[in-house]
Design a protein around this motif. Structure first.
Motif, PDB file in Angstrom:
ATOM      1  N   GLY A 115      53.352  40.441  37.291  1.00  0.00           N
ATOM      2  CA  GLY A 115      51.965  40.443  37.746  1.00  0.00           C
ATOM      3  C   GLY A 115      51.049  41.146  36.775  1.00  0.00           C
ATOM      4  N   GLN A 116      49.829  41.340  37.228  1.00  0.00           N
ATOM      5  CA  GLN A 116      48.814  41.984  36.421  1.00  0.00           C
ATOM      6  C   GLN A 116      48.256  43.206  37.140  1.00  0.00           C
ATOM      7  N   PHE A 117      47.854  44.166  36.335  1.00  0.00           N
ATOM      8  CA  PHE A 117      47.078  45.308  36.787  1.00  0.00           C
ATOM      9  C   PHE A 117      45.769  45.259  36.009  1.00  0.00           C
ATOM     10  N   PHE A 118      44.673  45.657  36.644  1.00  0.00           N
ATOM     11  CA  PHE A 118      43.398  45.751  35.941  1.00  0.00           C
ATOM     12  C   PHE A 118      43.265  47.184  35.435  1.00  0.00           C
ATOM     13  N   GLY A 119      42.744  47.307  34.216  1.00  0.00           N
ATOM     14  CA  GLY A 119      42.572  48.618  33.600  1.00  0.00           C
ATOM     15  C   GLY A 119      41.301  49.316  34.046  1.00  0.00           C
ATOM     16  N   ARG A 120      41.208  50.570  33.688  1.00  0.00           N
ATOM     17  CA  ARG A 120      40.056  51.392  34.071  1.00  0.00           C
ATOM     18  C   ARG A 120      38.792  51.019  33.298  1.00  0.00           C
ATOM     19  N   ARG A 121      38.933  50.307  32.174  1.00  0.00           N
ATOM     20  CA  ARG A 121      37.753  49.874  31.413  1.00  0.00           C
ATOM     21  C   ARG A 121      37.267  48.489  31.847  1.00  0.00           C
ATOM     22  N   ASP A 122      37.928  47.891  32.828  1.00  0.00           N
ATOM     23  CA  ASP A 122      37.513  46.603  33.368  1.00  0.00           C
ATOM     24  C   ASP A 122      36.169  46.783  34.095  1.00  0.00           C
ATOM     25  N   SER A 123      35.281  45.801  33.974  1.00  0.00           N
ATOM     26  CA  SER A 123      33.959  45.900  34.623  1.00  0.00           C
ATOM     27  C   SER A 123      34.067  46.144  36.123  1.00  0.00           C
ATOM     28  N   TRP A 124      35.080  45.614  36.761  1.00  0.00           N
ATOM     29  CA  TRP A 124      35.205  45.759  38.208  1.00  0.00           C
ATOM     30  C   TRP A 124      35.740  47.123  38.622  1.00  0.00           C
ATOM     31  N   ALA A 125      36.072  47.981  37.675  1.00  0.00           N
ATOM     32  CA  ALA A 125      36.622  49.298  38.012  1.00  0.00           C
ATOM     33  C   ALA A 125      35.649  50.118  38.856  1.00  0.00           C
ATOM     34  N   SER A 126      34.369  49.801  38.778  1.00  0.00           N
ATOM     35  CA  SER A 126      33.381  50.548  39.556  1.00  0.00           C
ATOM     36  C   SER A 126      33.304  50.078  41.011  1.00  0.00           C
ATOM     37  N   LEU A 127      33.959  48.967  41.338  1.00  0.00           N
ATOM     38  CA  LEU A 127      33.919  48.455  42.709  1.00  0.00           C
ATOM     39  C   LEU A 127      34.898  49.254  43.574  1.00  0.00           C
ATOM     40  N   PRO A 128      34.440  49.806  44.687  1.00  0.00           N
ATOM     41  CA  PRO A 128      35.298  50.703  45.469  1.00  0.00           C
ATOM     42  C   PRO A 128      36.465  50.022  46.178  1.00  0.00           C
ATOM     43  N   ASP A 129      36.422  48.693  46.319  1.00  0.00           N
ATOM     44  CA  ASP A 129      37.510  48.009  47.030  1.00  0.00           C
ATOM     45  C   ASP A 129      38.567  47.455  46.085  1.00  0.00           C
ATOM     46  N   ARG A 130      38.535  47.836  44.823  1.00  0.00           N
ATOM     47  CA  ARG A 130      39.499  47.352  43.822  1.00  0.00           C
ATOM     48  C   ARG A 130      40.341  48.524  43.315  1.00  0.00           C
ATOM     49  N   THR A 131      41.550  48.210  42.889  1.00  0.00           N
ATOM     50  CA  THR A 131      42.453  49.228  42.359  1.00  0.00           C
ATOM     51  C   THR A 131      42.656  48.980  40.874  1.00  0.00           C
ATOM     52  N   HIS A 132      42.380  50.004  40.077  1.00  0.00           N
ATOM     53  CA  HIS A 132      42.503  49.915  38.620  1.00  0.00           C
ATOM     54  C   HIS A 132      43.388  51.048  38.127  1.00  0.00           C
ATOM     55  N   HIS A 133      44.056  50.817  36.997  1.00  0.00           N
ATOM     56  CA  HIS A 133      45.001  51.794  36.457  1.00  0.00           C
ATOM     57  C   HIS A 133      44.838  51.926  34.954  1.00  0.00           C
ATOM     58  N   SER A 134      45.134  53.112  34.455  1.00  0.00           N
ATOM     59  CA  SER A 134      45.269  53.302  33.014  1.00  0.00           C
ATOM     60  C   SER A 134      46.659  52.815  32.605  1.00  0.00           C
ATOM     61  N   ARG A 135      46.877  52.668  31.327  1.00  0.00           N
ATOM     62  CA  ARG A 135      48.204  52.265  30.839  1.00  0.00           C
ATOM     63  C   ARG A 135      49.268  53.279  31.289  1.00  0.00           C
ATOM     64  N   ASP A 136      48.954  54.564  31.175  1.00  0.00           N
ATOM     65  CA  ASP A 136      49.910  55.601  31.596  1.00  0.00           C
ATOM     66  C   ASP A 136      50.241  55.476  33.085  1.00  0.00           C
ATOM     67  N   GLU A 137      49.227  55.173  33.890  1.00  0.00           N
ATOM     68  CA  GLU A 137      49.468  55.021  35.327  1.00  0.00           C
ATOM     69  C   GLU A 137      50.346  53.807  35.616  1.00  0.00           C
ATOM     70  N   VAL A 138      50.132  52.718  34.896  1.00  0.00           N
ATOM     71  CA  VAL A 138      50.988  51.535  35.067  1.00  0.00           C
ATOM     72  C   VAL A 138      52.425  51.889  34.695  1.00  0.00           C
ATOM     73  N   GLU A 139      52.596  52.581  33.586  1.00  0.00           N
ATOM     74  CA  GLU A 139      53.946  52.976  33.164  1.00  0.00           C
ATOM     75  C   GLU A 139      54.606  53.871  34.216  1.00  0.00           C
ATOM     76  N   ARG A 140      53.842  54.761  34.836  1.00  0.00           N
ATOM     77  CA  ARG A 140      54.410  55.617  35.893  1.00  0.00           C
ATOM     78  C   ARG A 140      54.803  54.789  37.111  1.00  0.00           C
ATOM     79  N   LEU A 141      53.963  53.810  37.466  1.00  0.00           N
ATOM     80  CA  LEU A 141      54.320  52.938  38.592  1.00  0.00           C
ATOM     81  C   LEU A 141      55.635  52.218  38.339  1.00  0.00           C
ATOM     82  N   LEU A 142      55.893  51.914  37.083  1.00  0.00           N
ATOM     83  CA  LEU A 142      57.075  51.131  36.717  1.00  0.00           C
ATOM     84  C   LEU A 142      58.296  51.996  36.398  1.00  0.00           C
ATOM     85  N   GLU A 143      58.233  53.284  36.723  1.00  0.00           N
ATOM     86  CA  GLU A 143      59.423  54.120  36.564  1.00  0.00           C
ATOM     87  C   GLU A 143      60.504  53.565  37.477  1.00  0.00           C
ATOM     88  N   GLY A 144      61.715  53.467  36.970  1.00  0.00           N
ATOM     89  CA  GLY A 144      62.803  52.847  37.713  1.00  0.00           C
ATOM     90  C   GLY A 144      62.940  51.372  37.383  1.00  0.00           C
TER      91      GLY A 144
END
Length: 177
Positions: A115-144
């Motif tokens: 799947g895809q994750f949207f980054g924090r520099r994505d224009s939609w990152a300012s929308l409160p109903d969307r979830t955005h991640h930094s690269r480090d956060e994506v890597e942490r989600l994928l631990e395991g």
């Protein structure tokens, strides 16, 4: 999705059970069915399935189960693959931790997330109903998980698009350890 399916095929798993989150009109669901996979397709919009079912070949209809549920209600059964093409960023931030926990718990060792994750520099990152991640956060989600592919893409829509935006995407295929 195709990269994940190709990896399964190289390992000798030509079919299995996939959950297609926020399947929409079913582009990915149809590819999974074409390859012989059983699919649980979920979407929060019931009309999505009215567009999907007529496109499913009769011989494959028994392989498909559709479930109308938004991210807060989604139950993810144990499966070989969770496909979330452009889906999880549309989960409200308050529901994302539970959704991600359900995804991780549903995938056994050797199973995959695509799947895809949207980054924090994505224009939609300012929308409160969307979830955005930094690269480090994506890597942490994928631990395991063993990250088999993580392509970061950043681009701007062309000016002729009605509401142009800046995209920052992480395209991911990860195999659970």
């Amino acid at each position: 999705l195709v990269a994940a399916l190709d990896s399964f095929a190289k390992e000798g798993l030509a079919e299995g059970l996939a959950v297609d989150l926020a399947a929409g009109e079913g582009r990915d669901t149809l590819e999974l069915l074409r390859r012989g996979w059983r699919v649980v397709a979920t979407d929060g919009h019931p009309e999505a399935f009215s567009h999907l079912w007529p496109r499913v070949p009769e011989a494959q209809k028994g392989l498909l189960r559709t479930v109308v549920a938004d991210f807060a209600e989604t139950q993810i059964p144990d499966c070989d693959l969770v496909n979330a093409s452009y889906a999880v960023p549309f989960c409200e931030p308050r529901h994302f931790p539970a959704l991600w926990r359900a995804i991780v718990l549903a995938i056994p060792p050797g199973g995959r997330f695509a799947g895809q994750f949207f980054g924090r520099r994505d224009s939609w990152a300012s929308l409160p109903d969307r979830t955005h991640h930094s690269r480090d956060e994506v890597e942490r989600l994928l631990e395991g998980f063993e990250i088999e592919m993580m392509d970061e893409e950043e681009m701007d829509d062309t000016p002729d698009v009605r509401n142009p935006k800046h995209w920052q995407l992480f395209h991911v295929v990860a195999r659970k350890c």
